[in-house]
Design an enzyme around this catalytic site. Sequence first.
Site, PDB file in Angstrom:
ATOM      1  N   ASP A 233       0.877  -1.154   0.000  1.00 56.54           N
ATOM      2  CA  ASP A 233       0.000   0.000   0.000  1.00 56.54           C
ATOM      3  C   ASP A 233       0.928   1.220   0.000  1.00 56.54           C
ATOM      4  O   ASP A 233       2.108   1.119   0.338  1.00 56.54           O
ATOM      5  CB  ASP A 233      -0.937   0.008   1.213  1.00 56.54           C
ATOM      6  CG  ASP A 233      -2.141   0.925   0.962  1.00 56.54           C
ATOM      7  OD1 ASP A 233      -2.053   1.799   0.067  1.00 56.54           O
ATOM      8  OD2 ASP A 233      -3.167   0.786   1.662  1.00 56.54           O
TER       9      ASP A 233
HETATM   10  C1  BGC Z   1      -4.978   3.252   0.036  1.00 57.91           C
HETATM   11  C2  BGC Z   1      -5.009   2.288  -1.137  1.00 57.91           C
HETATM   12  C3  BGC Z   1      -4.745   3.028  -2.404  1.00 57.91           C
HETATM   13  C4  BGC Z   1      -3.405   3.716  -2.293  1.00 57.91           C
HETATM   14  C5  BGC Z   1      -3.039   4.520  -3.526  1.00 57.91           C
HETATM   15  C6  BGC Z   1      -3.735   4.103   0.062  1.00 57.91           C
HETATM   16  O1  BGC Z   1      -3.882   5.136   0.990  1.00 57.91           O
HETATM   17  O2  BGC Z   1      -5.078   2.544   1.249  1.00 57.91           O
HETATM   18  O3  BGC Z   1      -6.255   1.649  -1.196  1.00 57.91           O
HETATM   19  O4  BGC Z   1      -4.778   2.153  -3.499  1.00 57.91           O
HETATM   20  O5  BGC Z   1      -3.449   4.638  -1.198  1.00 57.91           O
HETATM   21  O6  BGC Z   1      -3.843   5.637  -3.626  1.00 57.91           O
END
Ligand code: BGC
Length: 751
Positions: A233
Amino acid sequence: MSVHPQTETILAGLTLEQKASLLSGATFWETEGIEEAGIPSIIVSDGPHGVRRQSTGGDHLGLLDGEPATCFPPAVGLGSSWDPELVERVGEALGREAQAKRVSVLLGPGINIKRDPRCGRNFEYLSEDPLHAGVLGSAFVRGVQSQGVGTSLKHYAANNQETDRLRVSAEIDTRTLRELYLPAFRRVVTETQPWTVMCSYNKVNGVFASEHNWLLNTVLRDEWGFEGVVVSDWGAVRDRVPSLAAGLDLEMPSTNGRTDADVVAAVQNGSLEIAVVDTAVRRLIELALKGHEGLWPDAELDVDGQHAIAREVAGRSIVLLRNEDAILPLTPGAGPVAVIGEFARTPRYQGAGSSQIVPTRLDNALDAIRAAAGEDVPFAPGFVLEGESDPVLADEAVRLAASAETVLYFAGLPSSAESEGFDREDIELPADQVALLERLIEANSRIVVVLSNGAVVRVSDWNERVPALIEGWLLGQAGGGAIADVLYGVVNPSGRLTESIPERLQDVPAYTSFPGEHGSVRYAEGLYVGYRHYDTREAAVTYPFGFGLSYTTFGYSHEVVRVEGDTVRVSVQVTNTGTRDGREVVQVYSALPGAEVSRPVHELRAFTSVAIPAGKTREVELSFPVSDLAYFSTAADVWSVEGGTYVIEIAASSRDIRARLDIQIEGDPSPIPLSVNSTLGEWFAHPVGAPILNAAFAQVLAATPAVGGMLNDPHLRKMAEQMPMSQMVAFGAITPEQAQGLVDAVEQASA
Ligand code: BGC
């Protein structure tokens, strides 16, 4: 495992520094490419319910806009369709849109279990049930990937809250993890091989998901056979070298080379094997080649076509919870209708955070209702979405309600109430909206409430005092039209709840342990989440899991259940007994009364959404593998199907069981071998051990009157059954050799 013909040649030509550079992003949304080595850079993009392509700048909190994109219903709506075919079509549409935006991997679906209604990100998740989340998650991945675009199954694992999400340790016992929080991931991985899996920010039992060797290498790859890339993530990597060794291939976003240097240094000083780097790089080359080659040369966005799909799907996402005296659907021109509530004019149609996109267009319910009614329906906002309550607006709304025959009241949660990044503290609607509703109920008896919310809100105080209640969730950019379609009967509602609606927050199973404290959250309720909790305890809910009404009714008959080899097959005839075409969601649950281990009173095993014309009957067939009946034995660290008489329930919701039929399942041998530490009770319950022990007792213990007496007295026998065999040795009733002899005899007889 490399399959692309060029991967090994490319890998062989890379320097250590080049390899390390591939292990983290080039920018916020792009992977690193090495042109001279033939490794393209590819674009990844949120996700899940729209393609959030940011061509300039980048953020993962929804702060900056992306290019306009079709906003489909978020997972809370999509999941309510209970229809994998529909979800697959949405996946295909998203895949086409990703192609038009040159995006190679869409960052979704999110399939975490809705452990508690307060989780700020529940709108992005599908269900409180792992089978439901897994089946629809697979459909989503199949759809997107059929268009040559990859997916990122997220957030692996146990990311069930936003409070402290970057640090919190989800403390979960193994059985609960195996049976509740991992199965949806396992299903999607084994059925569809998503191109990537995204690890979550949080820790699981004390170890960051990004460094969790057991989760990433042992379970995901070795047990489930995952072949793709594990991506972090955004910003989830704490220490790059251990995370790489634990199986995390790609760190996102770019660290401007900082963590690549850590990898180079670790290989040079011998603390990291180059083979570990090569394994990850091999997977990343594969991903880059597949992503690049999968792009269509001249894909274009069909804005109208996508919007039409978004409207159809929104119609299928709506759940009709109450409809007394068939107040719905409305008939155009049948009597004056008034629309009240700012949400009718200013829709809340998606959640806040990384998934938030700029829609290509936006329908509102008010315009759509006016179009459907064929007249200028009066409107009063009644309240403001954010900020103080406004008595002038409320008074005006009450006056309007008194003058109308039917009131359509649009209530809901404002964006500031639920979002990625924090959790709710309660499950209440804003107080001014409820106060206004109370006044509207006094002014008019025909109130239809339409809700907009990303997760459950409490309705128990008032829902029985309004004749109709529509759970409109968040419905995407075409939701306004879809609500009018349902209100006026153009669409017959067929959505079903994927999360139980509790009477009060205090009834929620994780009420006392969510969201934890001091960096830790204990999943104290174990397996008993959602209906597994309410139904097992026979606790009241306002609306149960799987529930939803239709403008028609369905009758079930000719139910048959049989075991064919490794499969349980269910068939049932479902008749549309009303006068409108409709869809029924047939659900199958299994129960094992008197189970050896603690189990929920029943669990969902199969479901299907089936369209049935008015007056017609459809033969519905469902099946599931016998192995799905297994529980996870923590003592033996294996899955085990307990033998016995299972009750298969054919149902219209978790509380509306239409038929119960028994099946006999032979089951696996007990996963826990008998030993000298097994209790006498365990010996007596064991099919092989019991006769051996009884024979031994007849011979040996007859000579020991105290023990013989104990076993012959029903009360004392209960006490004896709690004693390990070794205790008989301690009491001098048998010798250690005799005890071991019994264990050996069982082993021989079982071999
Ligand atoms: C989120 C993800 C997301 C990623 C990119 C994170 O804060 O938890 O779900 O894909 O950011 O934006």
